[in-house]
Write an enzyme that holds these catalytic residues in place. Structure first.
Site, mmCIF file in Angstrom:
data_model
loop_
_atom_site.group_PDB
_atom_site.id
_atom_site.type_symbol
_atom_site.label_atom_id
_atom_site.label_comp_id
_atom_site.label_asym_id
_atom_site.label_seq_id
_atom_site.Cartn_x
_atom_site.Cartn_y
_atom_site.Cartn_z
ATOM 1 N N ARG A 27 0.812 -1.212 0.000
ATOM 2 C CA ARG A 27 0.000 0.000 0.000
ATOM 3 C C ARG A 27 0.854 1.275 0.000
ATOM 4 O O ARG A 27 0.452 2.306 0.536
ATOM 5 C CB ARG A 27 -0.969 0.006 1.201
ATOM 6 C CG ARG A 27 -1.790 -1.265 1.330
ATOM 7 C CD ARG A 27 -2.696 -1.523 0.149
ATOM 8 N NE ARG A 27 -3.742 -0.545 0.003
ATOM 9 C CZ ARG A 27 -4.953 -0.641 0.543
ATOM 10 N NH1 ARG A 27 -5.272 -1.684 1.254
ATOM 11 N NH2 ARG A 27 -5.855 0.287 0.367
ATOM 12 N N ARG A 31 -2.656 6.829 0.382
ATOM 13 C CA ARG A 31 -2.889 6.852 1.821
ATOM 14 C C ARG A 31 -2.091 7.885 2.596
ATOM 15 O O ARG A 31 -2.613 8.850 3.071
ATOM 16 C CB ARG A 31 -2.614 5.463 2.419
ATOM 17 C CG ARG A 31 -3.745 4.488 2.183
ATOM 18 C CD ARG A 31 -3.415 3.174 2.817
ATOM 19 N NE ARG A 31 -4.594 2.396 3.186
ATOM 20 C CZ ARG A 31 -4.533 1.244 3.825
ATOM 21 N NH1 ARG A 31 -3.392 0.744 4.202
ATOM 22 N NH2 ARG A 31 -5.631 0.596 4.124
ATOM 23 N N ARG A 40 -6.502 13.451 -4.141
ATOM 24 C CA ARG A 40 -7.774 12.923 -3.643
ATOM 25 C C ARG A 40 -8.826 14.038 -3.532
ATOM 26 O O ARG A 40 -10.013 13.781 -3.641
ATOM 27 C CB ARG A 40 -7.531 12.285 -2.274
ATOM 28 C CG ARG A 40 -8.658 11.411 -1.827
ATOM 29 C CD ARG A 40 -8.210 10.456 -0.766
ATOM 30 N NE ARG A 40 -7.711 11.164 0.394
ATOM 31 C CZ ARG A 40 -7.197 10.578 1.463
ATOM 32 N NH1 ARG A 40 -7.097 9.268 1.501
ATOM 33 N NH2 ARG A 40 -6.782 11.271 2.472
ATOM 34 N N ASP A 76 -6.975 -1.259 -7.445
ATOM 35 C CA ASP A 76 -7.583 -1.858 -6.263
ATOM 36 C C ASP A 76 -7.970 -3.290 -6.561
ATOM 37 O O ASP A 76 -8.188 -3.645 -7.725
ATOM 38 C CB ASP A 76 -8.814 -1.075 -5.810
ATOM 39 C CG ASP A 76 -9.142 -1.389 -4.358
ATOM 40 O OD1 ASP A 76 -8.503 -0.818 -3.466
ATOM 41 O OD2 ASP A 76 -10.011 -2.245 -4.122
ATOM 42 N N TYR A 153 -15.789 -9.808 -0.064
ATOM 43 C CA TYR A 153 -16.463 -8.541 -0.394
ATOM 44 C C TYR A 153 -17.741 -8.773 -1.196
ATOM 45 O O TYR A 153 -18.742 -8.071 -1.000
ATOM 46 C CB TYR A 153 -15.514 -7.619 -1.167
ATOM 47 C CG TYR A 153 -14.448 -7.009 -0.273
ATOM 48 C CD1 TYR A 153 -14.747 -5.937 0.573
ATOM 49 C CD2 TYR A 153 -13.152 -7.507 -0.246
ATOM 50 C CE1 TYR A 153 -13.786 -5.386 1.398
ATOM 51 C CE2 TYR A 153 -12.179 -6.960 0.575
ATOM 52 C CZ TYR A 153 -12.502 -5.901 1.401
ATOM 53 O OH TYR A 153 -11.549 -5.362 2.228
HETATM 54 O O1 CP3 Z 1 -0.122 -0.966 -2.861
HETATM 55 C C1 CP3 Z 1 -0.493 0.085 -3.405
HETATM 56 O O2 CP3 Z 1 -0.219 1.175 -2.933
HETATM 57 C C2 CP3 Z 1 -1.269 0.014 -4.696
HETATM 58 C C3 CP3 Z 1 -2.627 0.374 -4.559
HETATM 59 C C4 CP3 Z 1 -3.604 -0.507 -3.787
HETATM 60 C C5 CP3 Z 1 -4.839 0.023 -3.328
HETATM 61 N N1 CP3 Z 1 -5.563 -1.009 -2.839
HETATM 62 C C6 CP3 Z 1 -5.258 1.432 -3.418
HETATM 63 C C7 CP3 Z 1 -6.281 1.930 -2.471
HETATM 64 C C8 CP3 Z 1 -3.582 -1.881 -3.489
HETATM 65 C C9 CP3 Z 1 -2.494 -2.918 -3.704
HETATM 66 C C10 CP3 Z 1 -4.838 -2.184 -2.893
HETATM 67 C C11 CP3 Z 1 -5.217 -3.549 -2.484
HETATM 68 C C12 CP3 Z 1 -6.400 -3.726 -1.635
HETATM 69 N N2 CP3 Z 1 -7.604 -3.067 -1.687
HETATM 70 C C13 CP3 Z 1 -6.507 -4.740 -0.650
HETATM 71 C C14 CP3 Z 1 -5.438 -5.758 -0.344
HETATM 72 C C15 CP3 Z 1 -4.305 -5.221 0.431
HETATM 73 C C16 CP3 Z 1 -4.569 -5.062 1.910
HETATM 74 O O3 CP3 Z 1 -4.266 -3.962 2.419
HETATM 75 O O4 CP3 Z 1 -4.994 -6.011 2.542
HETATM 76 C C17 CP3 Z 1 -7.784 -4.631 -0.068
HETATM 77 C C18 CP3 Z 1 -8.335 -5.480 1.028
HETATM 78 C C19 CP3 Z 1 -8.480 -3.565 -0.740
HETATM 79 C C20 CP3 Z 1 -9.881 -3.117 -0.536
HETATM 80 C C21 CP3 Z 1 -9.953 -1.694 -0.159
HETATM 81 N N3 CP3 Z 1 -9.682 -0.638 -0.991
HETATM 82 C C22 CP3 Z 1 -10.303 -1.151 1.126
HETATM 83 C C23 CP3 Z 1 -10.643 -1.949 2.338
HETATM 84 C C24 CP3 Z 1 -10.238 0.258 1.012
HETATM 85 C C25 CP3 Z 1 -10.585 1.318 2.051
HETATM 86 C C26 CP3 Z 1 -9.651 1.474 3.161
HETATM 87 C C27 CP3 Z 1 -8.169 1.551 2.805
HETATM 88 O O5 CP3 Z 1 -7.581 2.634 2.759
HETATM 89 O O6 CP3 Z 1 -7.595 0.493 2.578
HETATM 90 C C28 CP3 Z 1 -9.804 0.552 -0.288
HETATM 91 C C29 CP3 Z 1 -9.557 1.895 -0.843
HETATM 92 C C30 CP3 Z 1 -8.193 2.139 -1.308
HETATM 93 N N4 CP3 Z 1 -7.501 1.369 -2.218
HETATM 94 C C31 CP3 Z 1 -7.404 3.240 -0.956
HETATM 95 C C32 CP3 Z 1 -6.207 3.125 -1.683
HETATM 96 C C33 CP3 Z 1 -5.051 4.094 -1.699
HETATM 97 C C34 CP3 Z 1 -7.815 4.314 0.046
HETATM 98 C C35 CP3 Z 1 -8.698 5.334 -0.511
HETATM 99 C C36 CP3 Z 1 -7.960 6.623 -0.631
HETATM 100 O O7 CP3 Z 1 -6.915 6.824 0.016
HETATM 101 O O8 CP3 Z 1 -8.398 7.444 -1.405
#
Ligand code: CP3
Length: 344
Positions: A27, A31, A40, A76, A153
């Site tokens: 991640r 973030r 964002r 994502d 999900y």
């Molecule tokens: O690694 C990276 O930085 C690449 C981008 C990436 C995102 N999501 C961007 C994102 C990756 C690899 C993911 C994978 C992902 N998404 C997972 C598996 C990894 C893990 O952490 O377990 C899961 C479970 C998700 C589902 C998901 N997407 C959730 C639960 C959320 C909300 C909460 C959060 O921040 O994780 C997201 C949104 C999301 N995906 C954000 C980002 C940067 C946050 C929203 C934002 O910051 O605008």
């Protein structure tokens, strides 16, 4: 084929000798990075994901600002349910929601499995644009969610601490669960192959919620599908499996077609090496909450971690994603500590 200037990650996955372990952070794009937070404010989540120029810019931010040894494409895991015809919403600060959950045979029959390249063309474009912009600086990681985590999900409709609806769906209607898992698997295999073709050098499969299953149920609902994916895409690119919380599966996963296994902090490096017989490259397992320690203590803890894993057949990483509250200089200290490591 473009030559990579920094191929530490690929060499570690091939079990070749490295001068020091490669480092990246799950991640890492998004973030906690101020430049991401600025974007964002301008564009909603799926606009950022679906616009190749924005996805590329976000993917490059941690490479340029934190100097990690790999880029991971900004996207994502929930683009797969979308590509299968399931609506996914992302509410800022709240997380994902899927208004139409999977419940019946009819719901499963309605899923689309053969249009992933068309429907996720924007990810493929983002990968090739990123590859071009990286210009060989570091390898590019593509990714997907594991079938079990995607089922979570699709059945639950939103995040959960326990995933009890998803688990009950499997236990009460195992036949439907396996149909759904197989459909997700088929779609994911095509998606990952397309990502490799578009420029991904490594493919990671995130089983973020496999730890909610018992070892027996992991073997029934998660492991077979992880194995199928690794078998199907290994010729395309090396695969890293990340079954969070499922350390008990390490012996069997170390015999799979994967090149690497990600582990979290619930298992010690020494035990993980023992359980995998030193047969496979391990990735992990720094607790992201420890990034809130003062910088000298982060560095000490990172050096201890590396000495416990050993510098070979190892990819330094966190045990789960970096959280939004981590100061950028602390993230950078994590990366610097790996680069400063001297030892076996
Ligand atoms: O690694 C990276 O930085 C690449 C981008 C990436 C995102 N999501 C961007 C994102 C990756 C690899 C993911 C994978 C992902 N998404 C997972 C598996 C990894 C893990 O952490 O377990 C899961 C479970 C998700 C589902 C998901 N997407 C959730 C639960 C959320 C909300 C909460 C959060 O921040 O994780 C997201 C949104 C999301 N995906 C954000 C980002 C940067 C946050 C929203 C934002 O910051 O605008």
């Amino acid at each position: 084929m473009q030559l990579l200037k920094n191929d530490l990650l690929l060499r570690a996955l091939r079990q070749e000798k490295v001068e020091r372990p490669p480092v990246w952070m799950m991640r890492q794009a998004g973030r906690y990075l101020p430049d991401y937070i600025k974007l964002r404010e301008k564009y909603d989540f799926f606009t950022r994901v679906q616009t190749p120029e924005l996805a590329t810019e976000i993917t490059l931010q941690p490479v340029e600002q934190v100097a990690v040894d790999a880029a991971i494409i900004f996207s994502d895991i929930l683009v797969i349910p979308q590509a299968m015809g399931v609506e996914v919403l992302m509410e800022e600060g709240k997380g994902p929601s899927l208004p139409n959950v999977i419940k019946t045979q009819k719901d499963i029959d309605a899923l689309v499995t053969n249009e992933v390249e068309e429907n996720l063309n924007y990810v493929l474009k983002a990968l090739s644009l990123t590859k071009q912009e990286l210009n060989g600086r570091v390898p590019l990681i593509g990714f997907a969610g594991a079938p079990w985590t995607i089922l979570c999900y699709m059945v639950e409709g939103k995040g959960s601490k326990t995933w009890e609806k998803a688990k009950a769906f499997c236990y009460v209607q195992p036949e439907l669960a396996h149909q759904l898992l197989q459909k997700i698997t088929d779609t994911t295999i095509n998606y990952l192959k397309a990502q490799a073709k578009a420029g991904a050098d490594v493919l990671q499969v995130f089983d973020s919620w496999s730890g909610s299953l018992s070892p027996e149920d992991f073997k029934e609902y998660a492991q077979p599908y992880l194995m199928k994916i690794a078998d199907a895409v290994k010729e395309e690119a090396p695969v890293i499996l990340f079954p969070k919380g499922s350390w008990y599966a390490l012996p069997e996963l170390s015999e799979s077609s994967a090149s690497g296994i990600g582990i979290d902090w619930t298992i010690s490096p020494k035990m993980a090496r023992e359980m995998t017989g030193n047969r496979i490259t391990l990735q992990g397992n720094f607790d992201p909450a420890k990034l809130l320690l003062p910088i000298p203590e982060i560095k000490k803890a990172v050096h201890k971690m590396i000495s416990e894993f050993g510098a070979q057949k190892y990819i330094a990483n966190l045990g789960h994603g970096i959280t939004p509250n981590i100061p950028v200089d602390h993230a950078r200290a994590f990366v610097d500590a790996v680069k400063e490591y001297e030892g076996e």
